[in-house]
Design an enzyme around this catalytic site. Structure first.
Site, PDB file in Angstrom:
ATOM      1  N   GLU A  99     -34.754   5.494  55.438  1.00  0.00           N
ATOM      2  CA  GLU A  99     -35.290   4.776  56.029  1.00  0.00           C
ATOM      3  C   GLU A  99     -36.395   5.426  56.909  1.00  0.00           C
ATOM      4  O   GLU A  99     -36.482   6.681  56.330  1.00  0.00           O
ATOM      5  CB  GLU A  99     -34.218   4.539  57.366  1.00  0.00           C
ATOM      6  CG  GLU A  99     -33.413   5.533  57.607  1.00  0.00           C
ATOM      7  CD  GLU A  99     -33.190   5.472  59.105  1.00  0.00           C
ATOM      8  OE1 GLU A  99     -33.938   5.333  60.396  1.00  0.00           O
ATOM      9  OE2 GLU A  99     -31.966   6.115  59.511  1.00  0.00           O
ATOM     10  N   LYS A 110     -39.842   0.029  66.579  1.00  0.00           N
ATOM     11  CA  LYS A 110     -39.029  -0.097  65.975  1.00  0.00           C
ATOM     12  C   LYS A 110     -37.873  -1.498  65.442  1.00  0.00           C
ATOM     13  O   LYS A 110     -37.608  -2.343  66.302  1.00  0.00           O
ATOM     14  CB  LYS A 110     -37.747   1.517  66.544  1.00  0.00           C
ATOM     15  CG  LYS A 110     -36.167   1.095  66.536  1.00  0.00           C
ATOM     16  CD  LYS A 110     -35.815   1.801  67.496  1.00  0.00           C
ATOM     17  CE  LYS A 110     -33.897   1.807  67.173  1.00  0.00           C
ATOM     18  NZ  LYS A 110     -33.332   1.966  67.998  1.00  0.00           N
ATOM     19  N   ALA A 115     -27.262  -3.430  65.468  1.00  0.00           N
ATOM     20  CA  ALA A 115     -27.499  -4.169  64.110  1.00  0.00           C
ATOM     21  C   ALA A 115     -27.092  -4.462  62.809  1.00  0.00           C
ATOM     22  O   ALA A 115     -26.923  -4.856  61.627  1.00  0.00           O
ATOM     23  CB  ALA A 115     -28.734  -5.186  64.085  1.00  0.00           C
ATOM     24  N   LYS A 147     -23.390   8.255  64.735  1.00  0.00           N
ATOM     25  CA  LYS A 147     -23.844   9.284  65.680  1.00  0.00           C
ATOM     26  C   LYS A 147     -23.547   9.113  67.051  1.00  0.00           C
ATOM     27  O   LYS A 147     -22.028   8.206  67.069  1.00  0.00           O
ATOM     28  CB  LYS A 147     -24.887   8.466  66.514  1.00  0.00           C
ATOM     29  CG  LYS A 147     -25.761   8.770  65.588  1.00  0.00           C
ATOM     30  CD  LYS A 147     -27.385   8.274  65.825  1.00  0.00           C
ATOM     31  CE  LYS A 147     -27.833   7.467  66.045  1.00  0.00           C
ATOM     32  NZ  LYS A 147     -28.231   6.571  64.868  1.00  0.00           N
TER      33      LYS A 147
END
Ligand code: PSU
Ligand code: MN
Length: 303
Positions: free
Chosen positions: A26, A87, A142, A160
């Protein structure tokens, strides 16, 4: 652009055409998760690690309207350095692309594009999940709902530690997203090796995970993602971690940080307040996950 709406880099296209292992990476980590200039160094190092482990890296992003599966070095530099990189989650992809804008892709968006391009193994740092206080803010990444509907194996260091880990694990169960710990049943907490929550399943090698991937396909449960939770070897100092998290959450409330800005804000707060300790751990996480993802992609290719 091909008829599917994306451009595959020559290196990735050749690997896919030859049936060789490919690992999706990513780009939000690069643009919004790591400070400059380490972000570019890490992006390059991670690609090199994937290659050294026998797979082809496909870093995914949108540049000036082009959806790129695999980036050239110039494109990596653009993602790391340009100030106009948004983003993008899955819902943003078509809007960014059709309006000729640029964006880094989150786990949700990267997994979507990877699966579309025929790439089924993906390495990231930590997944998004249910935020603390989500019962009032409704803030749930999401990443979770995207992964509920994608045939992809995601290697991450759990979710996280800034999140509500218990609620995230419940949502993963509801969404039929498989979770397997790599050499552990202690669910990792990103900066922390152990989040304090236990998971049911453990796998001890890339070959074992490849066997799980093949069986998922046979059973049709590959309609939902599989998460491989890979704990970081050297975690952050816990007391320091907890203190910085507390001040970070207070900073969010005080400064009105909401929505997609929350995760980048908290990561940046960690990197600054820990004087680089969290950055060191974050980099170790991404490197270790990329190596394991490449091993899994190689092993899955032999099945
Ligand atoms: N892991 C990292 N750094 C990051 C992220 C993950 O080590 O920056 C990013 C991923 O792109 C993930 C996103 O999808 O954070 C989650 O954002 P949100 O909570 O707004 O969904
Ligand atoms: Mn959110």
């Amino acid at each position: 652009m091909n008829s599917l709406g994306f451009v595959t880099s020559p290196e990735v296209a050749a690997a896919l055409a030859a049936g060789k292992p490919v690992v999706a990476l990513e780009s939000t980590i690069i643009s919004h998760g790591l400070p400059r200039p380490s972000n570019l160094e890490v992006a390059r190092e991670v690609e090199a690690i994937v290659r050294a482990h026998g797979a082809t890296p496909a870093t995914i992003a949108i540049l000036d309207g082009t959806v790129c599966i695999g980036l050239t070095d110039d494109q990596l530099v653009a993602i790391a350095k340009r100030d106009d990189i948004a983003k993008a989650s899955s819902r943003d992809l078509a809007i960014i692309a059709a309006t000729n804008k640029s964006a880094a892709t989150t786990v949700a968006a990267t997994a979507h594009l990877a699966a579309l391009a025929g790439i089924h193994v993906f390495a990231t740092g930590g997944l998004g999940g249910v935020h603390r206080g989500a019962n009032e803010s409704f803030d749930e990444s999401a990443d979770l709902t995207a992964l509920a509907n994608l045939d992809i194996t995601v290697v991450c260091a759990g979710v996280k530690s800034i999140l509500d880990v218990a609620a995230t694990l419940e949502r993963l169960e509801t969404l039929a997203i498989g979770v397997v710990g790599y050499k552990t049943t202690a669910f990792p907490g990103f900066y922390l090796t152990d989040s304090g929550f236990t998971i049911e399943h453990q796998a001890d090698s890339a070959a074992e995970i490849a066997a799980i991937i093949a069986t998922r396909k046979a059973l049709g449960t590959n309609a939902h993602a599989l998460i491989v939770a890979n704990p970081v070897a050297h975690e952050m100092n816990r007391a320091r971690h907890d203190a910085i998290l507390k001040s970070g959450l207070e900073g969010c409330a005080k400064n009105g940080i909401i929505g997609k800005a929350v995760t980048p804000y908290l990561l940046e707060h960690f990197h600054t307040a820990s004087e680089g300790e969290s950055l060191k751990v974050n980099i170790e996480i991404i490197k270790s996950n990329s190596a394991l993802a490449a091993d899994i992609a190689v092993a899955a290719n032999k099945k």
